[in-house]
Design a protein around this motif. Structure first.
Motif, mmCIF file in Angstrom:
data_model
loop_
_atom_site.group_PDB
_atom_site.id
_atom_site.type_symbol
_atom_site.label_atom_id
_atom_site.label_comp_id
_atom_site.label_asym_id
_atom_site.label_seq_id
_atom_site.Cartn_x
_atom_site.Cartn_y
_atom_site.Cartn_z
ATOM 1 N N CYS A 33 -20.226 46.195 97.930
ATOM 2 C CA CYS A 33 -19.713 46.029 99.283
ATOM 3 C C CYS A 33 -20.877 45.866 100.242
ATOM 4 O O CYS A 33 -21.953 46.398 100.009
ATOM 5 C CB CYS A 33 -18.878 47.247 99.696
ATOM 6 S SG CYS A 33 -17.402 47.462 98.698
ATOM 7 N N SER A 36 -24.138 48.760 105.739
ATOM 8 C CA SER A 36 -24.345 48.794 107.170
ATOM 9 C C SER A 36 -25.813 48.522 107.460
ATOM 10 O O SER A 36 -26.696 48.900 106.712
ATOM 11 C CB SER A 36 -23.958 50.171 107.717
ATOM 12 O OG SER A 36 -22.618 50.415 107.445
ATOM 13 N N GLU A 142 -16.038 52.023 103.583
ATOM 14 C CA GLU A 142 -16.216 50.592 103.343
ATOM 15 C C GLU A 142 -15.858 50.220 101.913
ATOM 16 O O GLU A 142 -15.297 49.144 101.657
ATOM 17 C CB GLU A 142 -17.655 50.184 103.630
ATOM 18 C CG GLU A 142 -18.010 50.172 105.116
ATOM 19 C CD GLU A 142 -19.424 49.681 105.367
ATOM 20 O OE1 GLU A 142 -20.165 49.466 104.385
ATOM 21 O OE2 GLU A 142 -19.784 49.524 106.548
ATOM 22 N N THR A 146 -13.249 47.802 102.793
ATOM 23 C CA THR A 146 -14.129 46.691 103.179
ATOM 24 C C THR A 146 -14.278 46.570 104.695
ATOM 25 O O THR A 146 -14.868 45.594 105.177
ATOM 26 C CB THR A 146 -13.677 45.325 102.591
ATOM 27 O OG1 THR A 146 -12.499 44.874 103.248
ATOM 28 C CG2 THR A 146 -13.448 45.424 101.090
ATOM 29 N N THR A 148 -15.692 47.895 108.507
ATOM 30 C CA THR A 148 -16.851 48.576 109.072
ATOM 31 C C THR A 148 -16.569 48.872 110.541
ATOM 32 O O THR A 148 -17.007 48.141 111.430
ATOM 33 C CB THR A 148 -18.120 47.713 108.939
ATOM 34 O OG1 THR A 148 -18.235 47.248 107.602
ATOM 35 C CG2 THR A 148 -19.367 48.504 109.314
ATOM 36 N N ASP A 158 -25.210 54.787 105.586
ATOM 37 C CA ASP A 158 -24.128 54.917 104.613
ATOM 38 C C ASP A 158 -23.560 56.333 104.561
ATOM 39 O O ASP A 158 -22.360 56.523 104.352
ATOM 40 C CB ASP A 158 -24.635 54.538 103.213
ATOM 41 C CG ASP A 158 -24.636 53.035 102.985
ATOM 42 O OD1 ASP A 158 -24.158 52.297 103.866
ATOM 43 O OD2 ASP A 158 -25.123 52.604 101.920
#
Length: 340
Positions: A33, A36, A142, A146, A148, A158
């Motif tokens: 995935c 960030s 996430e 998926t 954010t 994370d």
């Protein structure tokens, strides 16, 4: 099973697909995935607090902590109160086994500070449940959705707790997580109603009473103001020590049952709609019907120390905010245990 008018909760809920079934290793992100990207909140090695966030070896039951589709973990194993630890895609949860005697929820009239919606009253919990030891973090959220949603001005690493998640999207996250694990959904959504099955095996919000019982950790009458310590700086990220940002989950002191960040970092959604507490005894309370205001507990990184007290209550109109997150609960087999 309980019915709630869905229009009062939110108009529509986006159901996220359940196709990936990924196991996320805490503290490492998830390569499948997108990660960030925020320089100010980068989750580096010296900031990651994996060891501190893990409960002692004697609190972990190796085989019993494995959650498979055929048999739920035994919440009666180990300590009769906090019980077994459970792994949910790398997210650690601890069992809580209430006894059949009521506990005191709220705060006494003599306490200062105190708000007028905190009436002290007896609450009896009849369900065993598991509760996340920390708030859901960005990598876990996430990996399952998926999405954010977090505002990176307040921490986007994370392992920082995910924030700015609407109440209905947090509910949707838990339904999706239940699907991935082959568990019964707690929440069923129709065009007009939200149907809640508190005895279903899947993931859910804690009730406010379950949250407060876990925060008190056996402290009768809430003599300790904050979960984990009488010293707020030992257990809570608040406006005077947070540098106006969230922090990696699990860095500060746990309470007696191994739960961390129940005060500060982020306020936490619970299931209950908001109303003032009464003084009458109640059993398994979940709030009134028909209210669009949802309770948030625990205070946040921007809040004053008095707002981080265990008994303190806030509410929001179910929208996301950068000071609100959540942790996951799950009903476990067996009811309350007889008091010793």
């Amino acid at each position: 099973m309980r019915w709630f008018p869905f229009a009062a909760v939110l108009a529509a809920v986006l159901l996220v697909g359940s196709g990936c079934g990924l196991c996320w290793p805490r503290g490492e992100g998830l390569q499948q995935c997108p990660a960030s990207d925020d320089d100010d909140a980068t989750d580096d090695d010296d900031a990651t607090d994996d060891d501190d966030a893990t409960d002692d070896d004697d609190a972990v039951d190796d085989d019993d902590a494995t959650d498979d589709d055929d048999a739920a973990p035994d919440c009666a194993t180990g300590d009769p109160i906090s019980g077994t630890t459970i792994d949910a895609h790398g997210y650690e949860m601890r069992c809580v086994v209430p006894d059949t005697e009521p506990f005191l929820m709220g705060s006494p009239a003599s306490r200062d500070p105190r708000d007028d919606d905190e009436a002290l009253h007896e609450v009896t919990l009849t369900r065993r449940y598991a509760l996340g030891t920390v708030e859901v973090d960005i990598a876990f959220y996430e990996a399952i959705t998926t999405l954010t949603p977090s505002n990176c001005d307040y921490g986007c690493g994370d392992a920082n707790p995910v924030q700015q998640v609407r109440w209905d999207l947090a509910l949707d996250f838990m339904n999706t997580l239940s699907d991935l694990d082959g568990l019964e959904r707690v929440y069923t959504i129709t065009k007009t109603d939200l149907v809640v099955d508190w005895d279903a095996s899947g993931y859910r919000f804690p009730s406010e009473a379950e949250w407060e019982f876990a925060a008190l950790a056996g402290d009768p009458g809430g003599q300790t103001l904050y979960p984990g310590s009488a010293d707020i700086d030992e257990a809570c990220w608040h406006r005077d020590n947070s540098d106006d940002t969230t922090h990696i989950g699990g860095q500060l002191a746990p309470n007696a049952w191994g739960f961390r960040d129940l005060c500060g970092n982020l306020r936490e959604w619970v299931f209950d709609a908001y109303e003032h507490h009464g003084e009458d005894p109640v059993v398994d309370p979940t709030g009134p019907l028909g209210s669009s205001f949802r309770v948030v507990k625990g205070g946040s990184f921007i809040d004053r120390p008095e707002d981080l007290r265990i008994a303190n209550r806030s509410f929001d109109t179910s929208g996301g905010a950068p000071w609100i997150g959540f942790r996951v609960a799950r009903t476990m087999p067996g009811g309350a245990a007889p008091a010793e």
